[in-house]
Design an enzyme around this catalytic site. Sequence first.
Site, mmCIF file in Angstrom:
data_model
loop_
_atom_site.group_PDB
_atom_site.id
_atom_site.type_symbol
_atom_site.label_atom_id
_atom_site.label_comp_id
_atom_site.label_asym_id
_atom_site.label_seq_id
_atom_site.Cartn_x
_atom_site.Cartn_y
_atom_site.Cartn_z
ATOM 1 N N HIS A 238 0.808 -1.215 0.000
ATOM 2 C CA HIS A 238 0.000 0.000 0.000
ATOM 3 C C HIS A 238 0.843 1.268 0.000
ATOM 4 O O HIS A 238 0.332 2.357 -0.273
ATOM 5 C CB HIS A 238 -0.949 0.002 1.194
ATOM 6 C CG HIS A 238 -2.278 0.650 0.921
ATOM 7 N ND1 HIS A 238 -2.402 1.962 0.521
ATOM 8 C CD2 HIS A 238 -3.538 0.160 0.968
ATOM 9 C CE1 HIS A 238 -3.681 2.257 0.352
ATOM 10 N NE2 HIS A 238 -4.394 1.171 0.610
ATOM 11 N N ASP A 459 -10.631 -8.128 -17.380
ATOM 12 C CA ASP A 459 -10.800 -9.247 -18.315
ATOM 13 C C ASP A 459 -9.492 -9.441 -19.072
ATOM 14 O O ASP A 459 -9.082 -8.588 -19.856
ATOM 15 C CB ASP A 459 -11.945 -8.947 -19.286
ATOM 16 C CG ASP A 459 -12.253 -10.103 -20.219
ATOM 17 O OD1 ASP A 459 -11.526 -11.116 -20.179
ATOM 18 O OD2 ASP A 459 -13.211 -9.993 -21.001
#
Length: 518
Positions: A238, A459
């Site tokens: 992070h 995708d």
Amino acid sequence: MELNGLTRAPMSGWLATGGTWGSRRTWWWLRWVEEGSKWEKMAKNVKQCKLQANRWTGDRQLQAGIRIEAGNEKPRNAGATQKLDVKIANVVHVSPARETFGGLYALSNLDQTFPYVIENVITFKGERRGRRPTVIETIRESLAKALVEFYPLAGRLVMGSDERMAVRCTGEGVPFVEATSEDDIAVLGDISAINPAMLRKLVKHSDGAPTILEVPLLTVQVTTFKCGGIVVGIVMNHVIVDGKALMDFIAYWTDLARAKPPSVLPFLDRSVLRPRRPPHIDFPHHEYAPRDRRPGHVVDPQTKPLVYKSFCFKPHTLIQLKKASRITTQIGSSVVPTTFEVISALVWISRTKALGIGPHETTKLLTAVDGRPKFDPPLPSGYFGNGIAWSCAECSAGELTRNPFSFAVRIVHEALATVTESYIRSAINYVELNKVLVDCGGSACCISKWSQLHFYKMDFGFGKPFQVAPATVPDNLIVVPSRSRESDELVVSLGLTRDAMDVFSKLIQHELTLKSKF
């Protein structure tokens, strides 16, 4: 349902006191659901047993509008076990496809304050995946191409003499794991239940790293199942990015995998969030705490390990919660709170009660707020870094737990409203003048809305994900993702000690049972 029997697995959080990795180990106690023994009698085959139990529990809903996942409680039955077998086939480092910048990449003040590791599991049915080697090659080669533009991810964290982290752009690359499983992907069940003992087999974690500096900025694991299913496990440091920046990177990566023009380009210059000269603070910033401050109120996980549960909120119940918590603002207007505000308030109250925080102690709820649209003009499209600020709702535990529910909702609402461009600029300056981290220790906790992240749009060329969930949750962090691609339900996932989790579960159930009657 027993998942892997009695399992031991390490924490994935970073201690807020200096950013070092704790030696803590957490036990996840796993149990059979109420009718688990029935499946044991019916199934002679372990695999058949676990798949049947999975399908049954996946549909089980409590009438109160909440599903408390049973996968993390003590086993009721030591019979047939459900486990996931994953074999590592290959481990490589994926470097940028061509030479990139090789110097020191500066990080902003907002990057310095949340040294945590976030582990994500993304599952695909893989109907159009083709041959396994082709799938792995497509993902790996498109990653190498994506790292040309997002080259900081291929570097390593370093600490300067001024105690500020930066990225040395070495081009060492991203650890990339190829793995296989002879199981059917259905063995995973509903991954929103957060079963770290199982799900962390699907990510390349960095357990044992002595500090956050030794943790790669990004790791990828691709696990293919014999049924054709695919899991992409992504672990992000992070310090380098927040959720929005990670999604921008994934969008670019998946565009390349499908040979499409990139839909987003990174804006790498983090100096747009530089502090004023001289730094000037305009607001109090109770969302931060000194790096060397010890938490004031939590049970040591070394002596009382954490268990993890997820709670599924149905749309009807959320509507009733919102109706029951209409708030009056300081200027006298009546406001219907957002879904996230009522969930945050309910979780904050229940957690405070479950931990037994004294009535005179201050309790805080810190909420991650995307600061990009708060600026005028907004931060550049594709800003690559931590663009989040943290709102801070705080009051005494007594005020929080004894007042009507709308009291907590109003505090959360007002705290979120304070996060403006001026507030974020002030926070940047506050960090410049003070050695601080986000205050996720003691009686404070952090909550992050993952449902707004577009994981379900990714995708690689073999279809969109059907489930996305964290593999585990760092200490004192609460995440709120969507349950699945087709679902309007939201999931709240967190970890507490066993005793506290028992109380928390009962409080949530009681509150939602009341609301479901209206």
